[in-house]
Scaffold this active site. Structure first.
Site, PDB file in Angstrom:
ATOM      1  N   CYS A   1       4.547   5.387   2.399  1.00  0.00           N
ATOM      2  CA  CYS A   1       5.599   6.066   2.892  1.00  0.00           C
ATOM      3  C   CYS A   1       6.867   6.407   1.927  1.00  0.00           C
ATOM      4  CB  CYS A   1       5.476   5.626   4.476  1.00  0.00           C
ATOM      5  SG  CYS A   1       5.694   4.384   4.563  1.00  0.00           S
TER       6      CYS A   1
ATOM      7  N   CYS B   1       7.441   2.710   1.892  1.00  0.00           N
ATOM      8  CA  CYS B   1       6.853   1.561   0.026  1.00  0.00           C
ATOM      9  C   CYS B   1       7.951   2.034  -0.660  1.00  0.00           C
ATOM     10  CB  CYS B   1       5.908   2.323  -0.639  1.00  0.00           C
ATOM     11  SG  CYS B   1       3.368   1.960   1.292  1.00  0.00           S
TER      12      CYS B   1
ATOM     13  N   ASP C   1      22.917  40.774  -5.641  1.00  0.00           N
ATOM     14  CA  ASP C   1      23.742  41.773  -6.326  1.00  0.00           C
ATOM     15  C   ASP C   1      22.827  43.417  -6.377  1.00  0.00           C
ATOM     16  OD1 ASP C   1      25.173  43.246  -8.680  1.00  0.00           O
ATOM     17  OD2 ASP C   1      23.539  41.258  -9.598  1.00  0.00           O
TER      18      ASP C   1
ATOM     19  N   ASP D   1      20.029  38.342 -10.549  1.00  0.00           N
ATOM     20  CA  ASP D   1      19.073  38.343 -11.632  1.00  0.00           C
ATOM     21  C   ASP D   1      19.075  36.974 -12.465  1.00  0.00           C
ATOM     22  OD1 ASP D   1      21.240  38.903 -12.938  1.00  0.00           O
ATOM     23  OD2 ASP D   1      20.862  41.007 -13.510  1.00  0.00           O
TER      24      ASP D   1
ATOM     25  N   ASP E   1      26.971  36.431 -13.434  1.00  0.00           N
ATOM     26  CA  ASP E   1      27.217  36.522 -11.917  1.00  0.00           C
ATOM     27  C   ASP E   1      26.889  34.540 -11.510  1.00  0.00           C
ATOM     28  OD1 ASP E   1      28.275  38.976 -11.443  1.00  0.00           O
ATOM     29  OD2 ASP E   1      26.822  39.414 -10.701  1.00  0.00           O
TER      30      ASP E   1
END
Length: 705
Positions: free
Chosen positions: A13, A16, A419, A599, A603
């Site tokens: 967890c 630890c 887009d 894509d 951008d």
């Protein structure tokens, strides 16, 4: 700085993980990431730092096993007896059962087992094995400054054992309960064993990806007479450039490029789609995919860590190592949980003995029950267990989360920006009409020579359609972002191709692309780009979920509006330059959390500035993408699944945390008032982690759409 990757086994967890993190910090390590579920530990250290070996030894003192290289698993000797929780449980079980029978000796007429000396002899092996693990780990975790759950178990078992030992010495049978000490240790070993099994299942998805890595390949070689020979070789021995023959039914051993032949390829391991994909000469085959039909000759393009499959596995592991925002609060609570529980246990002892007037033995039993029933592991497992299963299912569905923060953020998403070209449309264009004021062949030659220099989907399509063998050799060529391509020939003539924005004199938007020479229009081109077949379904899904849809494109108002109207998108923004797109996304993010879907090629700044960026990317491009989420089949159809998986994973985390906190809030008071024995408390504590892991595993099969 040197980057170090370790595999630490035995963590259960985040408590630890905090202990391991603390050890590494003390040894001067930086940028530490510890994943308690997978055991992956990544950190940076100065090249001159000689504390690596010391850090390794200190971590092993906590009770964990450190592997500094995956190859160690090959050369390591077999594990020693009692090295696993399962072995410890089965070793201790016979002694514990005899002690439990001895506890009921008078009732069952087993007076020999009721003898205190016999009980001590039966308890000692269990206590020694238990303290060898829990005690050692507890002491070293205290040294590290982050006490773990084993401190509680060691204290509870030791208190029961020592008090019984005092009762034996003082000849007071009422003080002897060796069976309690043994049962606590044995049941916790059982719980840890179940926990190990549960955690292993949460890692199944990654293992399913990596288990396909070792296969036999058919290597092609030529002798001095140029005769072809084919012989088997393990894919791990392959190198870039090796020639391979891959036939129907065989797995592609490494990433390859087809030299000759055609085949239908099942890429389900990467995309989640079982429908075969047609591949021909010069196409890429992804390692791990399977040839459904056909035979191809190929050469190896990538091996080992450079393959697409390995890149996916590494990105999954990196995502698991990251902590979503909700985990930070849990880590703070886990760090102080053990000291708080010890304080509550002492308070239980004092209150029951001095104020409730219980016997010291009963008061001690209640205090021990508080220690062993408390479970910091439940809180620590809540997030990483759900994340591991969520990431695994996403990968199986053909969705790759590059960071876990996205999974949590999806719950607040109220708007998605799309887009247009290559996202809502399929990105494959055809020329429907064109007109040229010059010779047609020369016009096509100029257009091809400009468009082949661009990465834009439209440019690539036109260059593919109008390819010529004698392109123009430009003196200078450049891409004007959001506008088009510009080239200057040897005579100094300036050519431009792009939208109507390339020339202020162009007022109409009747055509998609215009071509100018020295400012004069010499032709125009009309193109068609079909909508993706799944685009309408995705937009309808968004509307159903109350998510606002926005179309953000650099294309003309007319063309963009047509797409927006056809799909019934809520808001349409056209003729946006990359800078304007970036500013618009930044504005939307300031208003409310925003997803942008693109894509992954154009951008990029706008994608990066969104709350969550989703890339429609081919598998071969995965390693170089920086999106938050990658849809590996290059289509939109997995977008609803990505959104819902993110939301359901966060919902599972919330459910796990609710269970973990509720369990401790109820269990500790119940133990403190004497409604549970230490033995029952240990059993309930062990099962609490299993319940939590089971809830996480349910996400693997749960219907999310």
């Amino acid at each position: 700085m040197e980057k170090v990757n370790w595999k630490v086994e035995g963590m259960t967890c985040s408590n630890c993980a905090l202990s391991v993190n603390k050890v590494l910090q003390k040894q001067g390590m930086h940028e530490i990431l510890v994943n308690p579920i997978s055991g992956e530990v990544v950190f940076e250290t100065a090249s001159a730092n000689g504390n690596l070996e010391k850090a390794r030894k200190n971590i092993e003192l906590l009770g964990y096993t450190v592997k500094t290289d995956d190859r160690e698993t090959v050369s390591q000797p077999p594990k020693k007896f009692l090295s696993t929780h399962m072995q410890k449980f089965w070793f201790c079980l016979p002694f514990t059962l005899l002690l439990m029978l001895g506890h009921m000796g008078a009732t069952l007429n087993l007076h020999l087992l009721h003898n205190p000396l016999i009980q001590l002899a039966l308890c000692l092996p269990v206590f020694i094995v238990g303290m060898g693990y829990f005690g050692k780990s507890a002491v070293n975790s205290l040294r590290s400054g982050v006490p773990n759950m084993n401190v509680l178990i060691a204290l509870g078992a030791s208190a029961a054992f020592i008090y019984s030992l005092i009762g034996l010495i003082s000849a007071d049978p009422s003080r002897i309960f060796f069976e309690t000490a043994a049962s606590i240790i044995n049941i916790v070993f059982f719980g840890n064993w179940l926990e190990d099994l549960s955690i292993e299942k949460t890692q199944k998805a990654i293992k399913e990806l990596t288990r396909n890595e070792k296969v036999m390949a058919n290597m092609i070689a030529y002798d001095e007479q140029h005769n072809e020979h084919v012989f088997p070789i393990e894919n791990t021995a392959l190198k870039v450039g090796d020639l391979l023959l891959i036939k129907t039914g065989e797995q592609v051993p490494m990433d390859c490029k087809i030299l000759s032949g055609e085949a239908e390829v099942n890429e389900a391991i990467i995309t989640g789609e079982s429908v075969p994909v047609f591949k021909k000469q010069n196409d890429i085959l992804i390692g791990g995919s399977v040839i459904s039909n056909g035979t191809v000759r190929t050469y190896v393009t990538a091996t080992g860590n450079e393959t697409v499959l390995n890149s996916i596995v590494q990105m999954m592991k990196q995502a698991q190592n990251q902590k979503p925002p909700v985990q930070k609060l849990v880590d703070k609570i886990a760090a102080i949980f053990v000291p708080v529980v010890i304080s509550i246990a002492l308070l239980t002892l004092v209150v029951n003995y001095f104020f409730v007037h219980q016997t010291f033995q009963e008061s001690l039993m209640r205090a021990i029950a508080v220690l062993v029933i408390s479970c910091p592991c439940a809180m620590g497992l809540a997030t990483p267990a759900a994340i591991a299963v969520g990431l695994g299912r996403a990968a199986k569905e053909g969705i790759l989360f590059a960071d876990t923060k996205s999974m949590e953020l999806f719950r607040n998403i109220k708007q998605i920006v799309f887009d247009k070209t290559g996202t809502l449309t399929n990105g494959k264009f055809s020329v429907t009409n064109f007109k040229s004021e010059i010779d047609t062949e020369e016009f096509k030659r100029i257009v091809f020579s400009l468009e082949k220099m661009s990465n834009h989907p439209i440019a690539k399509s036109i260059a593919g359609l109008w390819k010529v063998s004698t392109p123009v050799r430009w003196k200078k060529v450049e891409e004007i972002k959001g506008v088009g391509m510009k080239g200057e020939d040897k005579e100094g003539n300036i050519y431009l191709i792009g939208s109507s924005k390339i020339n202020a004199a162009i007022n109409d938007e009747d055509h998609h692309l215009y071509v100018t020479k020295n400012g004069q229009i010499i032709g125009w081109i009309d193109i068609a780009d079909e909508l993706r077949p799944e685009a309408q379904t995705v937009i309808d899904f968004c509307k159903k979920k109350g998510i606002k849809t926005i179309l953000l494109s650099g294309d003309s108002i007319k063309k963009t509006s047509e797409v927006g109207a056809q799909l019934q998108i809520d808001e349409v923004l056209a003729e946006q330059t990359p800078q304007q797109k970036l500013e618009k996304i930044a504005q939307l993010v300031r208003e409310q959390p925003t997803v942008m879907v693109g894509d992954g090629i154009n951008d990029a700044p706008a994608l990066a500035s969104a709350t969550i960026s989703i890339s429609l990317s081919k598998a071969s491009q995965l390693a170089i993408q920086s999106a938050s989420v990658i849809l590996m089949d290059s289509g939109l159809k997995k977008l609803p699944m990505a959104i819902q998986l993110g939301k359901h994973t966060y919902g599972t985390i919330k459910g796990n945390l609710f269970w973990a906190f509720l369990y401790n809030i109820i269990a500790i008071p119940v133990a403190a008032v004497g409604l549970l024995t230490p033995t029952a408390g240990a059993l309930v504590m062990g099962l609490s982690d299993v319940v939590l892991a089971a809830n996480s595993l349910w996400l693997k099969w749960k219907k999310v759409l």
